[in-house]
Design an enzyme around this catalytic site. Sequence first.
Site, PDB file in Angstrom:
ATOM      1  N   ARG A 199      23.892  44.659  33.532  1.00  0.00           N
ATOM      2  CA  ARG A 199      24.362  43.375  33.010  1.00  0.00           C
ATOM      3  C   ARG A 199      23.135  42.501  32.768  1.00  0.00           C
ATOM      4  O   ARG A 199      22.113  42.635  33.440  1.00  0.00           O
ATOM      5  CB  ARG A 199      25.298  42.692  34.008  1.00  0.00           C
ATOM      6  CG  ARG A 199      26.569  43.485  34.291  1.00  0.00           C
ATOM      7  CD  ARG A 199      27.426  42.785  35.341  1.00  0.00           C
ATOM      8  NE  ARG A 199      28.656  43.541  35.608  1.00  0.00           N
ATOM      9  CZ  ARG A 199      28.755  44.512  36.521  1.00  0.00           C
ATOM     10  NH1 ARG A 199      27.704  44.846  37.257  1.00  0.00           N
ATOM     11  NH2 ARG A 199      29.899  45.147  36.690  1.00  0.00           N
ATOM     12  N   LYS A 222      27.738  42.147  40.332  1.00  0.00           N
ATOM     13  CA  LYS A 222      29.080  41.549  40.305  1.00  0.00           C
ATOM     14  C   LYS A 222      29.885  41.952  41.525  1.00  0.00           C
ATOM     15  O   LYS A 222      30.642  41.146  42.077  1.00  0.00           O
ATOM     16  CB  LYS A 222      29.787  41.984  39.014  1.00  0.00           C
ATOM     17  CG  LYS A 222      31.124  41.311  38.778  1.00  0.00           C
ATOM     18  CD  LYS A 222      31.683  41.727  37.433  1.00  0.00           C
ATOM     19  CE  LYS A 222      33.025  41.044  37.156  1.00  0.00           C
ATOM     20  NZ  LYS A 222      33.567  41.459  35.825  1.00  0.00           N
ATOM     21  N   HIS A 275      26.886  41.358  26.806  1.00  0.00           N
ATOM     22  CA  HIS A 275      27.145  42.703  27.327  1.00  0.00           C
ATOM     23  C   HIS A 275      26.889  43.800  26.305  1.00  0.00           C
ATOM     24  O   HIS A 275      27.066  44.977  26.622  1.00  0.00           O
ATOM     25  CB  HIS A 275      28.605  42.803  27.793  1.00  0.00           C
ATOM     26  CG  HIS A 275      28.798  42.430  29.231  1.00  0.00           C
ATOM     27  ND1 HIS A 275      28.152  41.370  29.801  1.00  0.00           N
ATOM     28  CD2 HIS A 275      29.568  42.984  30.215  1.00  0.00           C
ATOM     29  CE1 HIS A 275      28.528  41.273  31.075  1.00  0.00           C
ATOM     30  NE2 HIS A 275      29.371  42.240  31.346  1.00  0.00           N
ATOM     31  N   ARG A 278      24.560  46.642  27.378  1.00  0.00           N
ATOM     32  CA  ARG A 278      25.199  47.455  28.433  1.00  0.00           C
ATOM     33  C   ARG A 278      26.221  48.399  27.816  1.00  0.00           C
ATOM     34  O   ARG A 278      26.264  49.594  28.146  1.00  0.00           O
ATOM     35  CB  ARG A 278      25.853  46.519  29.444  1.00  0.00           C
ATOM     36  CG  ARG A 278      26.630  47.181  30.581  1.00  0.00           C
ATOM     37  CD  ARG A 278      27.058  46.095  31.546  1.00  0.00           C
ATOM     38  NE  ARG A 278      28.068  46.504  32.509  1.00  0.00           N
ATOM     39  CZ  ARG A 278      27.813  47.089  33.674  1.00  0.00           C
ATOM     40  NH1 ARG A 278      26.568  47.373  34.009  1.00  0.00           N
ATOM     41  NH2 ARG A 278      28.784  47.401  34.517  1.00  0.00           N
ATOM     42  N   HIS A 301      30.510  50.335  38.509  1.00  0.00           N
ATOM     43  CA  HIS A 301      31.947  50.050  38.507  1.00  0.00           C
ATOM     44  C   HIS A 301      32.555  50.488  39.840  1.00  0.00           C
ATOM     45  O   HIS A 301      32.285  51.601  40.311  1.00  0.00           O
ATOM     46  CB  HIS A 301      32.646  50.795  37.370  1.00  0.00           C
ATOM     47  CG  HIS A 301      32.331  50.234  36.016  1.00  0.00           C
ATOM     48  ND1 HIS A 301      32.454  50.974  34.855  1.00  0.00           N
ATOM     49  CD2 HIS A 301      31.905  49.002  35.627  1.00  0.00           C
ATOM     50  CE1 HIS A 301      32.110  50.220  33.818  1.00  0.00           C
ATOM     51  NE2 HIS A 301      31.773  49.025  34.265  1.00  0.00           N
ATOM     52  N   TYR A 310      34.874  54.300  28.079  1.00  0.00           N
ATOM     53  CA  TYR A 310      33.862  54.974  27.270  1.00  0.00           C
ATOM     54  C   TYR A 310      34.132  56.477  27.121  1.00  0.00           C
ATOM     55  O   TYR A 310      33.420  57.172  26.394  1.00  0.00           O
ATOM     56  CB  TYR A 310      32.478  54.791  27.908  1.00  0.00           C
ATOM     57  CG  TYR A 310      32.090  53.354  28.129  1.00  0.00           C
ATOM     58  CD1 TYR A 310      31.645  52.557  27.082  1.00  0.00           C
ATOM     59  CD2 TYR A 310      32.167  52.783  29.396  1.00  0.00           C
ATOM     60  CE1 TYR A 310      31.292  51.227  27.290  1.00  0.00           C
ATOM     61  CE2 TYR A 310      31.811  51.452  29.606  1.00  0.00           C
ATOM     62  CZ  TYR A 310      31.381  50.692  28.554  1.00  0.00           C
ATOM     63  OH  TYR A 310      31.032  49.380  28.756  1.00  0.00           O
TER      64      TYR A 310
END
Length: 331
Positions: A199, A222, A275, A278, A301, A310
């Site tokens: 990020r 995050k 983003h 990324r 994640h 993705y």
Amino acid sequence: MIKKLPSGRWQVDVQPGGRGQKRIRKSFDAKPEAQRFERWVLSQHDSGTPVPHLKKDRRKLSELLQVWYLAHGKYLRDGERRYRHLKRMAEAFGNPTASKLTANDYLVYRALRVEEDIAPKTCNNELGYLNAVFNELHRTGEISYQNPFQSIRPIKIQEREMGYLDMGQIRAIFKELREKTTNPHALLVARISLETGARWSEAESLTLDRLKPYRVTYDQTKSGKKRSVPISKDLYKTIKKHLEEHGSFGTSTISAFRRAVDRSGIQLPQGQCAHILRHTFASHFMMSGGDILVLQRVLGHSTINMTMRYAHLSPDHLNSVSELNLFGNVC
């Protein structure tokens, strides 16, 4: 004891400790709320904790927000920013008595926000902030009533287009960063984001002590969890030299990146500028045959669901569509 009043409300009439002890009466709109309050009062007595705020709780919303912040919010990674946002919301509500708030109060507020073209995701975030405050205050016994917003559903948001850059677009943007950007850090932060899938805020907050041969470790994430990502020798040397010379990347690099994108003439999906690098890393990783579980760890994640956005770019995924087509000879 719980009984239904002629008005239709439900009254709790309980005397913890038996005869001679202080009697507690409180009425509620619904029987489950009365039952929860009765259990709470008895549990407070069993633990030896005085029952607070037996009289009507007349504290304003701003007062409760301050209680929440001092007891819990300031220890959150984004607590100060969230508290500022909550105070603005309290002003927009008219700073009412918190115990009198209803679900409809928030629904009216949200309708006005939508009319002001505030994004649905922002509205959902605001609902989440309020729920977190009231749930935490009720959990700790600071308030005896339930979260007034717990039954409200977030706005259903259609999944956004996941954009990414092709090689020509990447070259065009980086050409702008090299030749026309005065910010001394933006080019390298962009490169870190593109080459490690970070990020923008993670790349920008990278420090020298988080750089090792040949990997970077992100700790301002995050999820709050650290993760390490391998990097090339060239990128390692470039980052090391830059941080030894400048100390840090500063905090305004994203503005320089946005201006470079604008100058390049490349149109990005709305709200994805910060983003896009990324997404580009992740998309090209999968198109090159990368493993989805490896990508999950690299991106940080917490669940595979986010990373699966993705998966459709994987060549194995695309090839299987034609290889497993059972109807070619039928049509």
